[in-house]
Design an enzyme around this catalytic site. Structure first.
Site, PDB file in Angstrom:
ATOM      1  N   ASP A 104     -48.465  39.469  22.137  1.00  0.00           N
ATOM      2  CA  ASP A 104     -48.138  40.818  21.656  1.00  0.00           C
ATOM      3  C   ASP A 104     -46.658  41.170  21.673  1.00  0.00           C
ATOM      4  O   ASP A 104     -46.290  42.257  21.243  1.00  0.00           O
ATOM      5  CB  ASP A 104     -48.947  41.853  22.456  1.00  0.00           C
ATOM      6  CG  ASP A 104     -48.766  41.691  23.971  1.00  0.00           C
ATOM      7  OD1 ASP A 104     -47.659  41.325  24.423  1.00  0.00           O
ATOM      8  OD2 ASP A 104     -49.752  41.936  24.705  1.00  0.00           O
ATOM      9  N   HIS A 119     -49.189  30.930  23.626  1.00  0.00           N
ATOM     10  CA  HIS A 119     -50.045  31.130  22.454  1.00  0.00           C
ATOM     11  C   HIS A 119     -49.299  31.725  21.268  1.00  0.00           C
ATOM     12  O   HIS A 119     -49.907  32.309  20.381  1.00  0.00           O
ATOM     13  CB  HIS A 119     -51.249  32.017  22.835  1.00  0.00           C
ATOM     14  CG  HIS A 119     -52.136  31.380  23.861  1.00  0.00           C
ATOM     15  ND1 HIS A 119     -52.877  32.091  24.765  1.00  0.00           N
ATOM     16  CD2 HIS A 119     -52.379  30.076  24.128  1.00  0.00           C
ATOM     17  CE1 HIS A 119     -53.547  31.244  25.559  1.00  0.00           C
ATOM     18  NE2 HIS A 119     -53.251  30.027  25.193  1.00  0.00           N
ATOM     19  N   CYS A 130     -43.358  25.302   3.821  1.00  0.00           N
ATOM     20  CA  CYS A 130     -41.962  24.846   3.943  1.00  0.00           C
ATOM     21  C   CYS A 130     -41.425  24.989   5.363  1.00  0.00           C
ATOM     22  O   CYS A 130     -40.321  24.513   5.655  1.00  0.00           O
ATOM     23  CB  CYS A 130     -41.058  25.603   2.971  1.00  0.00           C
ATOM     24  SG  CYS A 130     -40.805  27.327   3.397  1.00  0.00           S
ATOM     25  N   CYS A 153     -44.321  33.864   1.696  1.00  0.00           N
ATOM     26  CA  CYS A 153     -43.039  33.167   1.813  1.00  0.00           C
ATOM     27  C   CYS A 153     -42.195  33.465   0.575  1.00  0.00           C
ATOM     28  O   CYS A 153     -42.693  33.373  -0.556  1.00  0.00           O
ATOM     29  CB  CYS A 153     -43.274  31.658   1.955  1.00  0.00           C
ATOM     30  SG  CYS A 153     -41.729  30.714   2.018  1.00  0.00           S
ATOM     31  N   CYS A 156     -42.008  29.892  -1.326  1.00  0.00           N
ATOM     32  CA  CYS A 156     -43.231  29.208  -1.804  1.00  0.00           C
ATOM     33  C   CYS A 156     -44.282  30.173  -2.336  1.00  0.00           C
ATOM     34  O   CYS A 156     -45.227  29.733  -2.982  1.00  0.00           O
ATOM     35  CB  CYS A 156     -43.865  28.395  -0.676  1.00  0.00           C
ATOM     36  SG  CYS A 156     -42.696  27.442   0.285  1.00  0.00           S
ATOM     37  N   THR A 194     -54.577  38.072  34.783  1.00  0.00           N
ATOM     38  CA  THR A 194     -55.262  36.890  34.256  1.00  0.00           C
ATOM     39  C   THR A 194     -56.026  36.222  35.385  1.00  0.00           C
ATOM     40  O   THR A 194     -55.601  36.275  36.543  1.00  0.00           O
ATOM     41  CB  THR A 194     -54.259  35.892  33.624  1.00  0.00           C
ATOM     42  OG1 THR A 194     -54.971  34.697  33.253  1.00  0.00           O
ATOM     43  CG2 THR A 194     -53.138  35.508  34.575  1.00  0.00           C
ATOM     44  N   ASN A 219     -54.379  41.802  40.154  1.00  0.00           N
ATOM     45  CA  ASN A 219     -55.498  41.987  39.244  1.00  0.00           C
ATOM     46  C   ASN A 219     -56.345  43.174  39.700  1.00  0.00           C
ATOM     47  O   ASN A 219     -56.272  43.589  40.864  1.00  0.00           O
ATOM     48  CB  ASN A 219     -56.365  40.722  39.197  1.00  0.00           C
ATOM     49  CG  ASN A 219     -55.874  39.721  38.153  1.00  0.00           C
ATOM     50  OD1 ASN A 219     -55.512  40.092  37.032  1.00  0.00           O
ATOM     51  ND2 ASN A 219     -55.866  38.442  38.524  1.00  0.00           N
TER      52      ASN A 219
END
Ligand SMILES: [Zn+2]
Length: 251
Positions: A104, A119, A130, A153, A156, A194, A219
């Protein structure tokens, strides 16, 4: 609780190499539900249909139906006091880096500089044809979401893909190498929002623990890590516990 945070503060103040590992839990207070939770993105869009790299190659227009929601959700969110507290710890030279599973961009928006992204990041877009990478500020993101016309793009004219890691894609090697090195050097790992049960994130506290690092977990509820590796468990919303920690350190 104050005594637990005070202990955490003492340990961080006397440590040499503190790192943080963050997940979805730090961003829920910014209004971004965990994609995997009830009401999360994967409840509305089956990830095997909408979030695999093969699906993007075959039917990018269909995948963008999901991406409009992902981009809309993340790009309208703002960092919360938990993100701000981590940025402040880095400025105070008490935090070396953040390894995040979130896409995010909220750590960077809060002012954190040394952020390793497992990630990817929804605010950067790439052309799979490209290889050109675009920052989303080069586009009118609000208009893209409103009109539901995917960005393309400039060279492209093919639909761009956010640099978020899709299912079937590898975790960026640079992120793996840098995070493992950080874990080996760490004497304290803050595990935040997490359960750290999914690899490669799960390896970070374990690598550090082998070198006798202290694991401080922040947590709402205990996780699979708590009884297994955690030395200090700080219970509560990270938008409260992390600022409390920083205030304790400043005292
Ligand atoms: Zn291109």
């Amino acid at each position: 609780m104050d005594a637990t945070i005070a202990r955490a503060a003492d340990i961080i103040l006397s440590a040499k190499h503190v790192i943080a590992l963050t997940g979805a839990g730090i961003s829920t207070e910014s209004g971004i539900p965990d994609f995997r939770s009830r009401g999360g993105l994967w409840e509305r869009y089956d990830p095997s249909e909408y979030a695999t790299i093969d699906a993007f190659h075959e039917r990018p227009g269909k995948v963008w139906e999901m991406l409009f929601d992902m981009v809309g959700l993340t790009r309208s969110a703002r960092p919360n006091p938990g993100h701000a507290a981590l940025a402040e710890l880095e400025k105070m030279e008490l935090l070396k880096c953040i390894i995040t599973q979130n896409v995010d961009n909220l750590h960077q928006e809060a002012g954190s500089v040394n952020v390793i992204e497992y990630h990817g990041n929804v605010s950067r877009l790439e052309c799979l044809s490209c290889g050109t990478v675009y920052e989303d500020r080069e586009f009118d993101v609000a208009e893209i979401i409103k009109s539901r016309v995917p960005p393309v793009c400039g060279k492209c004219k093919v639909m761009l893909k956010p640099t978020v890691i899709f299912f079937g894609e590898m975790i960026p090697q640079e992120a793996t190498v840098r995070s493992q090195e950080a874990a080996r050097n760490a004497d304290v790992v803050m595990v935040i929002g997490t359960s750290a049960t999914v690899y490669p994130a799960a390896g970070i506290p374990l690598i550090a623990k082998q070198n006798n690092a202290v694991i401080i977990e922040f947590n709402i509820e205990e996780t699979g890590l708590t009884n297994y590796a955690t030395d200090i468990f700080v219970r509560g919303k990270t938008g409260t516990t992390l600022p409390d920690l920083v205030n304790m350190i400043k005292q």
